[in-house]
Enzyme design. Structure first.
Site, PDB file in Angstrom:
ATOM      1  CG  ASP A  38       9.384 -49.399 -20.781  1.00  0.00           C
ATOM      2  OD1 ASP A  38      10.538 -49.066 -20.458  1.00  0.00           O
ATOM      3  OD2 ASP A  38       8.361 -48.977 -20.211  1.00  0.00           O
TER       4      ASP A  38
ATOM      5  N   GLY B 293      -0.237 -58.689 -14.291  1.00  0.00           N
ATOM      6  CA  GLY B 293      -0.450 -57.244 -14.370  1.00  0.00           C
ATOM      7  C   GLY B 293      -1.131 -56.851 -15.671  1.00  0.00           C
TER       8      GLY B 293
ATOM      9  CE  LYS C 134       7.288 -46.885 -17.577  1.00  0.00           C
ATOM     10  NZ  LYS C 134       7.888 -48.212 -17.664  1.00  0.00           N
TER      11      LYS C 134
ATOM     12  N   GLY D 265      15.415 -57.568 -13.829  1.00  0.00           N
ATOM     13  CA  GLY D 265      15.071 -56.477 -14.733  1.00  0.00           C
ATOM     14  C   GLY D 265      16.258 -55.682 -15.266  1.00  0.00           C
TER      15      GLY D 265
HETATM   16  P1  ATR Z   1       2.560 -49.737 -14.953  1.00  0.00           P
HETATM   17  O1  ATR Z   1       2.367 -48.685 -16.001  1.00  0.00           O
HETATM   18  O2  ATR Z   1       3.961 -49.815 -14.428  1.00  0.00           O
HETATM   19  O3  ATR Z   1       2.077 -51.089 -15.417  1.00  0.00           O
HETATM   20  P2  ATR Z   1       0.118 -49.301 -13.521  1.00  0.00           P
HETATM   21  O4  ATR Z   1      -0.581 -48.972 -14.777  1.00  0.00           O
HETATM   22  O5  ATR Z   1      -0.170 -48.498 -12.301  1.00  0.00           O
HETATM   23  O6  ATR Z   1       1.690 -49.258 -13.703  1.00  0.00           O
HETATM   24  O7  ATR Z   1      -0.159 -50.858 -13.219  1.00  0.00           O
HETATM   25  C1  ATR Z   1       0.270 -51.446 -12.053  1.00  0.00           C
HETATM   26  C2  ATR Z   1      -0.074 -52.935 -12.118  1.00  0.00           C
HETATM   27  O8  ATR Z   1       0.349 -53.562 -10.901  1.00  0.00           O
HETATM   28  C3  ATR Z   1      -1.559 -53.230 -12.238  1.00  0.00           C
HETATM   29  O9  ATR Z   1      -1.739 -54.388 -13.020  1.00  0.00           O
HETATM   30  C4  ATR Z   1      -1.969 -53.470 -10.781  1.00  0.00           C
HETATM   31  O10 ATR Z   1      -3.107 -54.283 -10.615  1.00  0.00           O
HETATM   32  P3  ATR Z   1      -4.614 -53.640 -10.664  1.00  0.00           P
HETATM   33  O11 ATR Z   1      -4.859 -53.269 -12.079  1.00  0.00           O
HETATM   34  O12 ATR Z   1      -5.485 -54.732 -10.216  1.00  0.00           O
HETATM   35  O13 ATR Z   1      -4.580 -52.460  -9.740  1.00  0.00           O
HETATM   36  C5  ATR Z   1      -0.751 -54.197 -10.291  1.00  0.00           C
HETATM   37  N1  ATR Z   1      -0.559 -54.142  -8.831  1.00  0.00           N
HETATM   38  C6  ATR Z   1      -0.046 -53.129  -8.112  1.00  0.00           C
HETATM   39  N2  ATR Z   1       0.005 -53.453  -6.806  1.00  0.00           N
HETATM   40  C7  ATR Z   1      -0.464 -54.731  -6.695  1.00  0.00           C
HETATM   41  C8  ATR Z   1      -0.632 -55.645  -5.613  1.00  0.00           C
HETATM   42  N3  ATR Z   1      -0.315 -55.315  -4.372  1.00  0.00           N
HETATM   43  N4  ATR Z   1      -1.131 -56.857  -5.897  1.00  0.00           N
HETATM   44  C9  ATR Z   1      -1.465 -57.206  -7.148  1.00  0.00           C
HETATM   45  N5  ATR Z   1      -1.320 -56.397  -8.215  1.00  0.00           N
HETATM   46  C10 ATR Z   1      -0.825 -55.168  -7.995  1.00  0.00           C
END
Ligand code: ATR
Length: 253
Positions: A107, A131, A70, A247
């Site tokens: 979104d 997140g 995105k 969702g």
């Molecule tokens: P999106 O655009 O859908 O938000 P993204 O930018 O890749 O996708 O963000 C994914 C989010 O999920 C991030 O906040 C990530 O945390 P980090 O910034 O610390 O990486 C979080 N996330 C993904 N897998 C995770 C996990 N197993 N535990 C905790 N947070 C997770």
């Protein structure tokens, strides 16, 4: 229905097999007898820009964009709507004649309307946002528009939460605070709404390990993940007697 003259669009993500978009749009294309198709495309991060250029050349009308593209989608567009500009992320790219690409973010609207259906106004309410990625940015705009008082951004990497809060605070009325996921225990008892925007809990990903018994019984928990529709987080929320929102509303809106 699809003929040689049909309009073709894609939905681009990595992975993409979880996406309900082809099914959803396929239903309406059929129902309205539109000559077209929405094609699921699994594209790794490093191939995104090249793929978009290729799809434009191939005559695609545009693409829906999902995780993890995105922010990259927003970055490569020539113009964008206000929601995409504020979020720094786009979930829709429209290919215009002459090679121009327009980015949009719908979104935020989906989440805002889904929350409005479930809770009405968020005036003065305290929210925990899990997140700090592109989805979290959009969620912050939605929460702000519904009048949220304080939003605690909790992220695995706390520095990313802090960066997001600093970047968006100047344009929002809600007070933004940032912490790591280890800040959960301290903040959970005061939360009226918890919104998960992390990809944890999505099919094939382990869920976040959070103790939901720390939340007040009147707290609402919303997970933007819709595959599975009932995530582990929502299952736990229901088991604790909390109000759980999946969702699907966001997707439909
Ligand atoms: P999106 O655009 O859908 O938000 P993204 O930018 O890749 O996708 O963000 C994914 C989010 O999920 C991030 O906040 C990530 O945390 P980090 O910034 O610390 O990486 C979080 N996330 C993904 N897998 C995770 C996990 N197993 N535990 C905790 N947070 C997770």
């Amino acid at each position: 229905m699809l003929t040689g003259a049909g309009k073709v669009a894609g939905v681009v993500g990595w992975p993409i097999s979880h996406s309900l978009s082809p099914l959803l749009h396929g239903y309406w294309l059929e129902e309205l007898r539109v000559d077209g198709a929405l094609v699921p495309l699994a594209i790794p991060r490093e191939d995104f820009a090249r793929t978009i250029a290729g799809l434009q050349r191939a005559g695609f009308r545009g693409v829906n964009v999902t995780v993890p593209h995105k922010e990259a989608a927003f970055a490569l567009a020539h113009s964008c709507d206000a929601a995409a500009a504020a979020a720094g992320a786009a979930n829709l790219l429209v290919f215009r004649p002459g090679g121009r690409i327009e980015a949009r973010n719908t979104d935020m609207i989906g989440l805002r309307e889904s929350l409005r259906d479930a809770m009405g106004s968020l005036k003065g309410k305290t929210v925990l946002l899990l997140g700090a990625g592109g989805a979290a940015r959009g969620a912050l705009l939605a929460l702000n528009e519904l009048g949220a008082g304080t939003v605690h951004i909790l992220n695995r990497h706390a520095d990313k939460a802090a960066m997001l809060a600093r970047a968006l605070q100047p344009m929002l009325q809600s007070q933004l605070l940032a912490a790591g996921l280890d800040g959960w225990a301290e903040r959970a008892p005061g939360a009226e709404l918890v919104v998960n925007t992390t990809s944890a809990g999505m099919k094939g990903h382990a869920p976040l390990a959070l103790d939901l018994t720390m939340l007040h019984k009147s707290t609402t928990v919303l997970d933007i993940v819709y595959n599975p529709l009932e995530t582990e987080l929502l299952k736990q929320a229901k088991a604790c007697g909390l109000n759980a929102i999946d969702g699907l509303g966001m997707l439909m809106h």
